[in-house]
Design a protein around this motif. Sequence first.
Motif: not given
Lengths: 412, 169
Positions: A71-74, A81-84, A158-159
Amino acid sequence: MPAASLLTPFRAGGAGLPDKDRPTADWIARLRAGYSIDPEIDRVLTRKLELREGPGYDPVPLSRLCDGMRSLLAGRLDTPFDLDNVRWLSGGASKLQMAFDLVWDQPDVGPSRTPMVLRMEPAASVVETSRLQEFELVKAVGAVLPAPPCYWVDAEAAHFPYPAMIYGFADGVTKPSGKASNVSGFGTGFPPDLRAALSGQFVDHLAALHRWDWQNAGMRSFDIPASGRQAVERVLEKWARIWEEDVNEDIPLFRLGMAWLRDNIPELDRPSMIHGDYRTGNFLYTEHDNRITAWLDWELGHPGDPHEDLSLVTLAALGNYAEDGKTFLVSNLMPQDAFFEAYEKASGISVNLKTLRYYRAFSAWRAVASCVASGYRVAHLGKSHQDIVVNWLMALGYSLLEDLRRILEEEI
Amino acid sequence: MDIRPSLQIQVAIKAMEQTVLPAVDPGNTIALEQAGLVLAALRVLEQRVPLWRAYQRDELRRLILLAGEMEDAREEGVEELSALAASARRLLDSADAEAPELEAAVIALRGAVGRLLASRDHVHRTPLGKLVLAAAKVQLERERAWLVPFGFEAGSSDVRPIEEQLGIL
């Protein structure tokens, strides 16, 4: 069971005393009016009290934090992007930390896989601080000493469930691999060759911090004190307020210390930026070259007297004895005299022993507020993700009280 | 009834040591740390629970003494403290007084002393301040001895065992 009449005088909340588990708006207003502190810290402490009656800490799954990151990165990134490699980090006693790799198109760099840490408050902490101030400080101080790179802050939650900041994961360890220590880095012993390698860096970084022109570093969340004295007064009042807000079983010695500290503030021409928790356990170093890669836990950073950091470094409870069983090593690294000599040379700041003594008393005093008062309230209300760690650390407060008592015994 | 706290603590320690801790995922460092602390806390309880009532009675006696010293010194504003001390004396004299009641009395008396100190300007320069400082020395000796198992006293050779301080040996 004793007759009720025997117990009546001792009931909690009697005689108009505040019920600290359920703060009233009136009590909060009186606290705010009674203590003159940094406005951002006032906001943080007030928020803590307003949320106190709410739920305790409920485990936050990693998936929730990942959702928060997305949500924050959007809102911040234009590219995919991706989180791994998402996982929990243990270590500190006051904040939740999730480590992950961000796979992204890093601005000015290109496609990257960047190790990061999300650092978030639980419902309440033993050290209630501002994520915004911490973010700005870590971001700025990297210009003068090793600090993790800072990326984003969510100061208003907020996120995420609670306020949070995201910084770069730094390589290194806080203690030699395979070596046990007490919680949060206390009691870490280093072998002699490692101490020799780390000590110089330890001193140089501290000197650089205290010489730093922080007032012109663009940190808008810090209110610049009108004078050195006001900087110190604000710090005292902050911890005095925290004591009132959190303590359960009062400690008369703490109050005696409060009075003495208020009455004996040393002269301070120019407030430096203070780390506030500068010690072994709060830096990372890489084992292949014994280089300090990052100083952590900047949440207590504030304008003040350099002797405050010096006093914490030299607190008896935070050091240990060398192999000879006789030489005391401050912060488990070096003898005190050697530390002061090296610091003076590196910083150009003279160590005033009387001022140092004042801040020894202060450092012990404020750590008592954190460990014992806030530690009690957080654990009692189930507000953190590690109440058992918080509870264990309360015991440190009594060693620190003894440090305070010994100083007051000589001074009063 | 044989399900006593001492037995419960003993079996909980064994369960943690032999069954739970070995099964915790070593990659879950938070769980490992907290499980270790659960075990450590149980060991502390095993040692300290039997002493808790004696500890509280000892502290209450000293707080009552401190209140008396303040009255003898004719300190102003000690009425609240004196009244609480009188109630505490009756509680101590009651054979039925349990640890939670003693705890409540300790907390109330400490609070009253704290309020007295907070009401005075420069209290550290007054006879009241000196009385509190002297009382703190004994109080901290007790507390530090109680907390030795927590591991924060670096070479604490100056702390007598709590059993000795409480006269239980």
